[in-house]
Design a protein around this motif. Sequence first.
Motif, PDB file in Angstrom:
ATOM      1  N   GLU A 142       0.772  -1.624  -0.556  1.00  0.00           N
ATOM      2  CA  GLU A 142       0.488   0.063  -0.032  1.00  0.00           C
ATOM      3  C   GLU A 142       0.321   0.979  -0.108  1.00  0.00           C
ATOM      4  O   GLU A 142       1.120   2.073  -0.826  1.00  0.00           O
ATOM      5  N   PHE A 143       1.847   1.018   1.212  1.00  0.00           N
ATOM      6  CA  PHE A 143       2.863   2.337   0.972  1.00  0.00           C
ATOM      7  C   PHE A 143       3.489   2.484  -0.350  1.00  0.00           C
ATOM      8  O   PHE A 143       3.305   3.759  -1.149  1.00  0.00           O
ATOM      9  N   ALA A 144       4.264   1.944  -1.353  1.00  0.00           N
ATOM     10  CA  ALA A 144       4.264   2.292  -2.831  1.00  0.00           C
ATOM     11  C   ALA A 144       3.446   2.658  -3.579  1.00  0.00           C
ATOM     12  O   ALA A 144       3.548   2.838  -3.761  1.00  0.00           O
ATOM     13  N   ARG A 145       2.398   2.078  -3.281  1.00  0.00           N
ATOM     14  CA  ARG A 145       0.941   2.033  -4.243  1.00  0.00           C
ATOM     15  C   ARG A 145       0.947   3.492  -4.510  1.00  0.00           C
ATOM     16  O   ARG A 145       1.284   4.364  -5.236  1.00  0.00           O
ATOM     17  N   LEU A 146       0.704   4.151  -2.798  1.00  0.00           N
ATOM     18  CA  LEU A 146       0.436   5.558  -2.888  1.00  0.00           C
ATOM     19  C   LEU A 146       1.796   6.514  -2.783  1.00  0.00           C
ATOM     20  O   LEU A 146       1.397   7.322  -3.260  1.00  0.00           O
ATOM     21  N   HIS A 147       3.056   6.012  -2.472  1.00  0.00           N
ATOM     22  CA  HIS A 147       3.608   7.065  -2.837  1.00  0.00           C
ATOM     23  C   HIS A 147       3.461   6.780  -4.788  1.00  0.00           C
ATOM     24  O   HIS A 147       4.193   8.119  -4.796  1.00  0.00           O
ATOM     25  N   ARG A 148       3.009   5.943  -5.287  1.00  0.00           N
ATOM     26  CA  ARG A 148       3.673   6.520  -7.466  1.00  0.00           C
ATOM     27  C   ARG A 148       2.693   7.262  -7.165  1.00  0.00           C
ATOM     28  O   ARG A 148       2.705   8.465  -8.065  1.00  0.00           O
ATOM     29  N   ALA A 149       1.293   7.531  -7.138  1.00  0.00           N
ATOM     30  CA  ALA A 149       0.162   7.945  -6.705  1.00  0.00           C
ATOM     31  C   ALA A 149       0.156   9.293  -6.546  1.00  0.00           C
ATOM     32  O   ALA A 149      -0.051  10.263  -7.255  1.00  0.00           O
ATOM     33  N   ASN A 150       0.726   9.474  -5.244  1.00  0.00           N
ATOM     34  CA  ASN A 150       1.152  10.565  -5.178  1.00  0.00           C
ATOM     35  C   ASN A 150       1.915  11.112  -4.048  1.00  0.00           C
ATOM     36  O   ASN A 150       1.835  10.847  -2.311  1.00  0.00           O
ATOM     37  N   SER A 151       3.103  11.133  -4.774  1.00  0.00           N
ATOM     38  CA  SER A 151       4.306  10.962  -3.538  1.00  0.00           C
ATOM     39  C   SER A 151       5.018  12.661  -2.352  1.00  0.00           C
ATOM     40  O   SER A 151       5.321  12.546  -1.541  1.00  0.00           O
ATOM     41  N   ARG A 152       3.617  13.236  -2.916  1.00  0.00           N
ATOM     42  CA  ARG A 152       4.596  15.182  -2.205  1.00  0.00           C
ATOM     43  C   ARG A 152       2.882  14.544  -0.403  1.00  0.00           C
ATOM     44  O   ARG A 152       3.459  15.353   0.004  1.00  0.00           O
ATOM     45  N   ALA A 153       2.374  13.584  -1.067  1.00  0.00           N
ATOM     46  CA  ALA A 153       1.342  13.226   0.221  1.00  0.00           C
ATOM     47  C   ALA A 153       1.572  12.977   1.137  1.00  0.00           C
ATOM     48  O   ALA A 153       1.569  11.024   1.233  1.00  0.00           O
ATOM     49  N   SER A 154       2.872  13.220   1.523  1.00  0.00           N
ATOM     50  CA  SER A 154       3.508  12.202   2.856  1.00  0.00           C
ATOM     51  C   SER A 154       2.860  11.355   3.653  1.00  0.00           C
ATOM     52  O   SER A 154       2.206  10.222   3.639  1.00  0.00           O
ATOM     53  N   SER A 155       1.250  12.466   4.163  1.00  0.00           N
ATOM     54  CA  SER A 155       1.204  12.570   5.569  1.00  0.00           C
ATOM     55  C   SER A 155      -0.541  11.204   5.143  1.00  0.00           C
ATOM     56  O   SER A 155      -0.074  10.467   5.443  1.00  0.00           O
ATOM     57  N   SER A 156      -0.857  11.561   3.577  1.00  0.00           N
ATOM     58  CA  SER A 156      -2.115  10.034   3.430  1.00  0.00           C
ATOM     59  C   SER A 156      -0.933   8.829   2.784  1.00  0.00           C
ATOM     60  O   SER A 156      -2.055   8.246   3.631  1.00  0.00           O
ATOM     61  N   VAL A 157       0.052   8.845   2.659  1.00  0.00           N
ATOM     62  CA  VAL A 157       0.636   7.602   2.102  1.00  0.00           C
ATOM     63  C   VAL A 157       1.110   6.696   3.397  1.00  0.00           C
ATOM     64  O   VAL A 157       0.440   5.826   3.425  1.00  0.00           O
ATOM     65  N   VAL A 158       1.385   7.859   4.337  1.00  0.00           N
ATOM     66  CA  VAL A 158       1.663   6.273   6.087  1.00  0.00           C
ATOM     67  C   VAL A 158       0.860   5.900   6.325  1.00  0.00           C
ATOM     68  O   VAL A 158       0.310   4.917   6.529  1.00  0.00           O
ATOM     69  N   LYS A 159      -0.585   6.819   6.514  1.00  0.00           N
ATOM     70  CA  LYS A 159      -1.471   6.213   6.846  1.00  0.00           C
ATOM     71  C   LYS A 159      -2.292   5.874   5.939  1.00  0.00           C
ATOM     72  O   LYS A 159      -2.741   4.813   6.892  1.00  0.00           O
ATOM     73  N   GLY A 160      -2.497   5.611   4.782  1.00  0.00           N
ATOM     74  CA  GLY A 160      -2.827   4.452   3.835  1.00  0.00           C
ATOM     75  C   GLY A 160      -1.895   3.433   5.157  1.00  0.00           C
ATOM     76  O   GLY A 160      -2.642   2.373   4.646  1.00  0.00           O
ATOM     77  N   ALA A 161      -0.960   3.115   4.504  1.00  0.00           N
ATOM     78  CA  ALA A 161       0.191   1.793   4.785  1.00  0.00           C
ATOM     79  C   ALA A 161      -0.619   1.631   6.247  1.00  0.00           C
ATOM     80  O   ALA A 161      -0.661  -0.283   6.386  1.00  0.00           O
ATOM     81  N   SER A 162      -0.267   2.651   6.873  1.00  0.00           N
ATOM     82  CA  SER A 162      -0.981   1.667   8.198  1.00  0.00           C
ATOM     83  C   SER A 162      -2.489   1.180   8.613  1.00  0.00           C
ATOM     84  O   SER A 162      -2.446   0.334   9.516  1.00  0.00           O
TER      85      SER A 162
END
Length: 228
Positions: free
Chosen positions: A89-109
Amino acid sequence: MTDMNLFDLFLKAGFLVKCVILILIFFSIVSWAIIMQRWRVLVSATRESVTFEDKFWSGIELSRLYQESLTRRDNLSGLERIFYSGFKEFARLHRANSRASSSVVKGASRAMRISMNREVEALETHVSFLGTIGSISPYVGLFGTVWGIMNAFVGLGGVKQATLQMIAPGIAEALIATTIGLFTAIPAVIGSNHLTLRVNKIAQRYDNFTEEFIAILHRQAFAGDSPK
């Protein structure tokens, strides 16, 4: 009566008392089967967790570890399943929007928490039923005993003078239901408590790993790095 064993008492017991005893024997067999099967599962889960943690903290790149898990994604369990879900999930969200760091971490969590809950739920399978067997077995046995004793006294209704020799066989036949009820309940309660404790320890290990992995992903996300 001195030469009479439990099997003889069972054969001489009434129909309902026999049914109660057979139910309790069935409960005992089921409880021991659950104890042994869950014990093997929990020992295996603990061993797999230690092995994966050693590998995770060995310095291996997370992307490489993820690729190894990806090749076995249909057979993952425990910490490796939690890691796989979170990193995917972290890799997928990071590729989609690497600037939304908080959302990426929350999604992976969130993905890791869901995976962890499923793993813990799988470990708890049948453990609650084991506790139920331990709770109800003494009462089932007591019911059989009360019914047997009641029938023993009812049978003496037409007797002018009751003696101990007349009462003792019926009471002894009835009391084996309580004996077997306790024989069934005690291992079930001990097994349920011990298995629950082991599940809680494993769940705590999962939770600790999840928090540590989230911290790693948080550092990577806010450092602007791609998953490594």
